[in-house]
Design a protein around this motif. Structure first.
Motif, short mmCIF file in Angstrom:
data_model
loop_
_atom_site.label_atom_id
_atom_site.label_comp_id
_atom_site.label_asym_id
_atom_site.label_seq_id
_atom_site.Cartn_x
_atom_site.Cartn_y
_atom_site.Cartn_z
N TYR A 54 -30.03 25.49 -5.55
CA TYR A 54 -30.77 24.29 -6.52
C TYR A 54 -31.69 23.43 -5.94
CZ TYR A 54 -27.34 26.23 -10.16
OH TYR A 54 -26.51 27.12 -10.63
N PRO A 55 -32.66 22.85 -6.73
CA PRO A 55 -33.67 22.04 -6.04
C PRO A 55 -33.21 20.79 -5.69
CG PRO A 55 -33.87 21.86 -8.39
CD PRO A 55 -32.95 23.01 -8.14
N ASP A 56 -32.07 19.89 -6.26
CA ASP A 56 -31.76 18.61 -5.72
C ASP A 56 -30.16 18.56 -5.15
OD1 ASP A 56 -30.36 19.39 -8.26
OD2 ASP A 56 -30.56 17.22 -9.08
N SER A 57 -29.51 19.68 -5.35
CA SER A 57 -28.16 19.65 -4.79
C SER A 57 -27.54 21.10 -4.72
CB SER A 57 -27.19 18.94 -5.79
OG SER A 57 -25.71 18.79 -5.21
N ALA A 142 -31.60 29.17 -11.82
CA ALA A 142 -32.35 28.67 -10.52
C ALA A 142 -33.24 27.78 -10.88
CB ALA A 142 -32.74 29.96 -9.92
N ASP A 143 -34.17 28.02 -12.11
CA ASP A 143 -35.28 27.34 -12.17
C ASP A 143 -34.95 26.03 -12.86
OD1 ASP A 143 -34.44 28.71 -14.47
OD2 ASP A 143 -36.43 28.91 -15.00
N ASP A 144 -33.81 25.22 -12.71
CA ASP A 144 -33.64 24.02 -13.05
C ASP A 144 -34.60 22.92 -12.82
OD1 ASP A 144 -32.12 21.75 -13.89
OD2 ASP A 144 -31.05 21.50 -11.93
N VAL A 145 -34.71 22.17 -13.65
CA VAL A 145 -35.98 21.20 -13.33
C VAL A 145 -35.33 19.67 -13.17
CG1 VAL A 145 -37.67 22.41 -14.46
CG2 VAL A 145 -36.12 20.90 -15.85
N LYS A 149 -38.39 10.40 -17.28
CA LYS A 149 -38.05 9.68 -18.38
C LYS A 149 -39.14 10.33 -19.36
CE LYS A 149 -36.88 5.23 -16.05
NZ LYS A 149 -37.24 3.72 -15.83
N ALA A 150 -40.16 10.83 -18.90
CA ALA A 150 -41.12 11.28 -20.08
C ALA A 150 -40.81 12.51 -20.64
CB ALA A 150 -42.48 11.53 -19.47
N ASP A 151 -40.11 13.36 -19.84
CA ASP A 151 -39.76 14.89 -20.20
C ASP A 151 -38.25 15.10 -19.83
OD1 ASP A 151 -39.54 17.33 -21.04
OD2 ASP A 151 -41.18 18.21 -19.84
N ARG A 152 -37.27 15.07 -20.74
CA ARG A 152 -35.82 15.56 -20.33
C ARG A 152 -35.37 16.71 -20.73
NH1 ARG A 152 -33.29 10.54 -19.36
NH2 ARG A 152 -31.45 11.26 -19.72
N THR A 153 -36.39 17.86 -21.04
CA THR A 153 -36.33 19.18 -21.48
C THR A 153 -35.79 19.85 -20.02
OG1 THR A 153 -37.87 18.98 -23.04
CG2 THR A 153 -36.99 21.33 -22.05
N VAL A 154 -34.73 20.62 -20.24
CA VAL A 154 -34.00 21.45 -19.19
C VAL A 154 -33.98 22.91 -19.57
CG1 VAL A 154 -32.46 19.67 -18.50
CG2 VAL A 154 -31.91 21.33 -20.02
N GLN A 205 -32.24 17.72 -22.51
CA GLN A 205 -32.50 18.36 -23.73
C GLN A 205 -32.77 19.73 -23.68
OE1 GLN A 205 -35.24 16.13 -25.85
NE2 GLN A 205 -33.97 14.58 -26.22
N SER A 206 -32.06 20.50 -24.44
CA SER A 206 -32.41 22.10 -24.48
C SER A 206 -33.96 22.41 -24.72
CB SER A 206 -31.34 22.81 -25.27
OG SER A 206 -31.48 24.07 -25.14
N SER A 207 -34.17 23.34 -23.95
CA SER A 207 -35.76 23.64 -24.26
C SER A 207 -35.89 24.50 -25.50
CB SER A 207 -36.14 24.49 -23.21
OG SER A 207 -35.55 25.88 -23.37
#
Length: 317
Positions: A54-57, A142-145, A149-154, A205-207
């Motif tokens: 994962y990108p951050d953890s 795996a393509d977790d983002v 603040k501007a975009d909370r879409t996951v 938020q869900s895509s």
């Protein structure tokens, strides 16, 4: 990756105790798994997913979980290697996982076939655009983002999407194993254990792509039996963890499940394994992680969280 019998008996007892599983509950879980997979069927299909990077953890034991599960299915339950599809790390994007489920499982499985879906990785909770106050469990691909603040879409896969996929199968002999958890406890570690939850204090938020895919799958489930079983590593309000052993790391639940099933025949071996668990609860995870078994899958309303009927603790033997 498999352990020798003596080594397993020395190590597995505390794992089972750490998971907080009663003898009767663990036997029911193992029996349901074995009954679904050990029977002669026309075909046995599996999709195994594990994400460590994962990108951050990052995690460390999810790809190992896939290897453990694959060995179990081939050498213990007679799956053909060509009928097992694995997606690990960068391969396991949201689109790839959902596409593989449809093409490898839904489109190939026929009535009476055995189907296994396994996911090891982080879980999380997301909101939907039309009801942001309601949180929904999700699997993190795996393509977790990284949210801004501007975009909370996951890119998460909604748990309700997975249940729709399971109910779209033409067979009643389907099992999903989810070695993940959804609640972030404020730290990604609990002692020597690594928690399998996305370590972020805020909710994404869900895509739109995920919501559209879920709606598409939902339209296919009306005429299907929906008899799948879900084996969850932890209750919805608990955490699932992974642990480092000598030379490798694996999920507590996947390790305990796969290794126990290797030695579950004859039945007396259950007694041998579980006898090693005495006194280990307080030394390890205690009751912080209690696996559950769910059947009779229900998604009661698109605006409500997924609900299950039955659990490992109260389902009949």
């Amino acid at each position: 990756m498999g352990l020798k019998r003596r080594e397993f008996l020395q190590q597995a007892g505390w794992v089972l105790a750490a998971l907080g599983i009663s003898e009767a509950g663990w036997e029911r879980l193992g029996d349901r798994y074995q009954n679904a997979l050990a029977q002669p069927t026309a075909r046995k299909l599996a999709l195994l997913v594990g994400v460590d990077r994962y990108p951050d953890s990052p995690l460390h034991g999810c790809v190992t979980d896939v290897e453990l599960q694959r060995e179990l299915l081939i050498y213990r339950f007679g799956f053909q290697p060509s009928d097992i599809l694995t997606l690990t790390d960068a391969q396991a994007t949201r689109e790839n996982i959902e596409t593989a489920f449809v093409t490898h499982l839904t489109q190939q499985a026929k009535p009476g076939d055995a189907v296994v879906f396994h996911f090891s990785g982080c879980g999380s909770r997301v909101s939907l655009g039309d009801s942001p106050e309601v949180m929904h469990n999700s699997l993190v691909p795996a393509d977790d983002v990284l949210l801004s603040k501007a975009d909370r879409t996951v890119n998460d896969i909604l748990e309700s999407t997975l249940l729709h996929l399971l109910r779209s199968l033409a067979t009643e002999s389907a099992i999903a194993i989810l070695d993940t958890s959804y609640i972030y406890p404020g730290s990604d570690k609990k002692g020597n254990f690594r928690i399998r939850t996305r370590p972020r204090p805020f909710i994404g938020q869900s895509s739109l792509a995920e919501l559209a895919f879920r709606e598409q799958i939902q339209s296919r489930i009306n005429n299907h039996p929906g008899g799948a079983i879900v084996l969850a590593a932890a209750a919805p309000d608990q955490v699932a963890a992974e642990q480092a052993w000598s030379g490798f790391t694996a999920g507590l639940f996947t390790y305990a499940l796969t290794q126990t099933l290797w030695w579950a025949t004859p039945a007396s071996s259950w007694q041998v394994i579980l006898s090693r668990a005495a006194g280990a609860v307080e030394q390890k995870m205690g009751l912080a992680q209690q696996p559950e078994m769910h059947s009779d899958l229900k998604v009661s309303n698109d605006d409500l969280p997924v609900s299950f009927a039955g659990s490992l603790w109260n389902s009949p033997a």
